[in-house]
Enzyme design. Structure first.
Site, PDB file in Angstrom:
ATOM      1  N   ASP A   9       0.848  -1.193   0.000  1.00 47.14           N
ATOM      2  CA  ASP A   9       0.000   0.000   0.000  1.00 47.14           C
ATOM      3  C   ASP A   9       0.883   1.243   0.000  1.00 47.14           C
ATOM      4  O   ASP A   9       1.643   1.479   0.946  1.00 47.14           O
ATOM      5  CB  ASP A   9      -0.894  -0.019   1.246  1.00 47.14           C
ATOM      6  N   ASP A 103      -3.130   2.511  -5.832  1.00 53.67           N
ATOM      7  CA  ASP A 103      -2.063   2.581  -4.840  1.00 53.67           C
ATOM      8  C   ASP A 103      -1.951   1.355  -3.944  1.00 53.67           C
ATOM      9  O   ASP A 103      -1.175   1.385  -2.977  1.00 53.67           O
ATOM     10  CB  ASP A 103      -2.229   3.832  -3.973  1.00 53.67           C
ATOM     11  N   GLU A 104      -2.669   0.291  -4.226  1.00 57.42           N
ATOM     12  CA  GLU A 104      -2.518  -0.895  -3.382  1.00 57.42           C
ATOM     13  C   GLU A 104      -2.855  -2.166  -4.142  1.00 57.42           C
ATOM     14  O   GLU A 104      -3.634  -2.150  -5.098  1.00 57.42           O
ATOM     15  CB  GLU A 104      -3.368  -0.795  -2.111  1.00 57.42           C
TER      16      GLU A 104
END
Length: 400
Positions: A9, A103-104
């Site tokens: 993350d 983003d993860e």
């Protein structure tokens, strides 16, 4: 089961990109989102979070909490570019990657030990490579399944690496309910009404008791709080949806303003679809009213769409199923999902001749925009449209 699942993350991704690209912002409270008067916080740096700012907060409230915060408008293309570079680093170690957002992602690195070492070693290498090559920090969770890995990365934030041992009881039993991935606020409140505030409290209940309190969710919750999660890492091929949404400087109430706003959104979504050679078979409309209440409406179409006017027609039909024009509208968004190669089918909402004309018109507009820029060529309907500030696209997120 051996640890082999990673949850990676990026820390405060949008804000971190702004600080990366503008080093003078490092160490300062950075807030990414809409205008100070009407906007909403998309993301904020950890320095801003120190003041109580969080995503989805009205920008006006954020500035009350931290008047000296540095505001930045979202730059989605830049975020997508860097996200692609980060995911390329992930791909050096495994092709079993399940993105959750820009983003993860989950990574399944089981079976990679002979090449790269244990899962914790792989997580450490990825974190170092992303930092050294891209100037961004990644928090990592390492565990035997997705549920535990997700909890572990959150536990290690920011810029941390946390491993959940097996058995996971020492880690799990200390967690408050609010930390459980997938347990929504309403379910938390329901449990708290019964005096249940931690995983340790829940573990004292049987499965039937949990089901009586929270319904069918209790069955899966009973297993998860014991560290049991059989869900595999599902590698996704390509983008799942493409969308845009705008928050307006003033609430829209007149049908003409709503029409112009929808056309502008349809134009941008269609342009991105065509640039990727894609078309979408499901259209979703998002409407946020002046009081911040939000509704969505969606519709499957007979064949995939990539034409702005075809998308607009569906979006306007969906708008009729909302209270827009009877209530002030703060935000509109359009997204298309069920994406496929545009060459595999053509829309059937229009007669063939008209569909050919629409495709030819859109193609001509694309060519002109490449020569003269996005603002150099616009449909006449949009020349006097309402002023709006863009938010994050409908297919992206930054909840880190």
């Amino acid at each position: 089961m051996k640890n082999g699942i990673l949850h990676l993350d990026l820390d405060a991704f949008y804000a971190s990109v702004e600080q990366r690209d503008q080093p003078q912002l490092r160490g300062h409270p950075v807030v990414v989102g809409g205008s100070a008067h009407r906007g909403v916080v998309c993301a904020c740096s950890y320095e801003a979070r120190h003041y109580g700012i969080h995503s989805a907060m009205p920008m006006a409230r954020a500035l009350q909490l931290c008047p000296h915060a540095v505001l930045r408008r979202p730059r989605m293309e830049r975020y997508r570019q860097l996200s692609g570079e980060v995911f390329a680093v992930f791909g050096r170690y495994t092709d079993r990657i399940e993105p959750l957002s820009l983003d993860e992602a989950f990574l399944d690195v089981s079976g990679c030990e002979r090449l790269f070492g244990e899962a914790v070693d792989i997580a450490a290498k990825i974190r170092k490579e992303v930092r050294d090559e891209l100037g961004l920090t990644v928090s990592a969770g390492v565990a035997k399944n997705k549920f535990l890995a997700k909890l572990a990365s959150a536990h290690g934030k920011p810029d941390g690496l946390f491993v959940v041992a097996d058995p996971p009881d020492d880690f799990l039993l200390s967690l408050p309910l609010e930390r459980l991935w997938g347990l929504g606020p309403a379910t938390c409140r329901r449990l708290q009404e019964y005096g249940l505030t931690s995983v340790a409290d829940l573990r004292r209940l049987g499965e039937a008791q949990l089901v009586r309190i929270v319904g069918s969710t209790g069955k899966s919750l009973y297993r998860l709080i014991r560290g049991e999660d059989s869900r595999p890492v599902l590698a996704r091929v390509g983008r799942q949806s493409i969308g845009h949404e705008d928050t307006f400087d003033r609430d829209l109430e007149h049908p003409n303003d709503l029409h112009r706003a929808l056309l502008g959104l349809a134009e941008r979504v269609a342009s991105r679809l065509r640039s990727g050679g894609l078309a979408g078979a499901s259209v979703q409309l998002k409407v946020r009213y002046g009081d911040f209440s939000t509704v969505t409406r969606s519709q499957q179409v007979p064949a995939p769409l990539d034409s702005a006017l075809a998308i607009l027609q569906v979006a306007e039909d969906l708008l009729q199923r909302t209270e827009a024009a009877r209530r002030p509208v703060r935000l509109l968004g359009i997204s298309l999902s069920h994406l496929q190669d545009a060459r595999k089918g053509q829309g059937e909402l229009f007669a063939p001749e008209r569909n050919d004309r629409l495709s030819a018109l859109d193609g001509a507009l694309d060519s002109l925009r490449k020569r003269f820029g996005e603002r150099g060529v616009r449909r006449a309907t949009l020349m006097s449209g309402p002023h709006s500030g863009p938010k994050a696209g409908g297919d992206d997120g930054d909840g880190s």
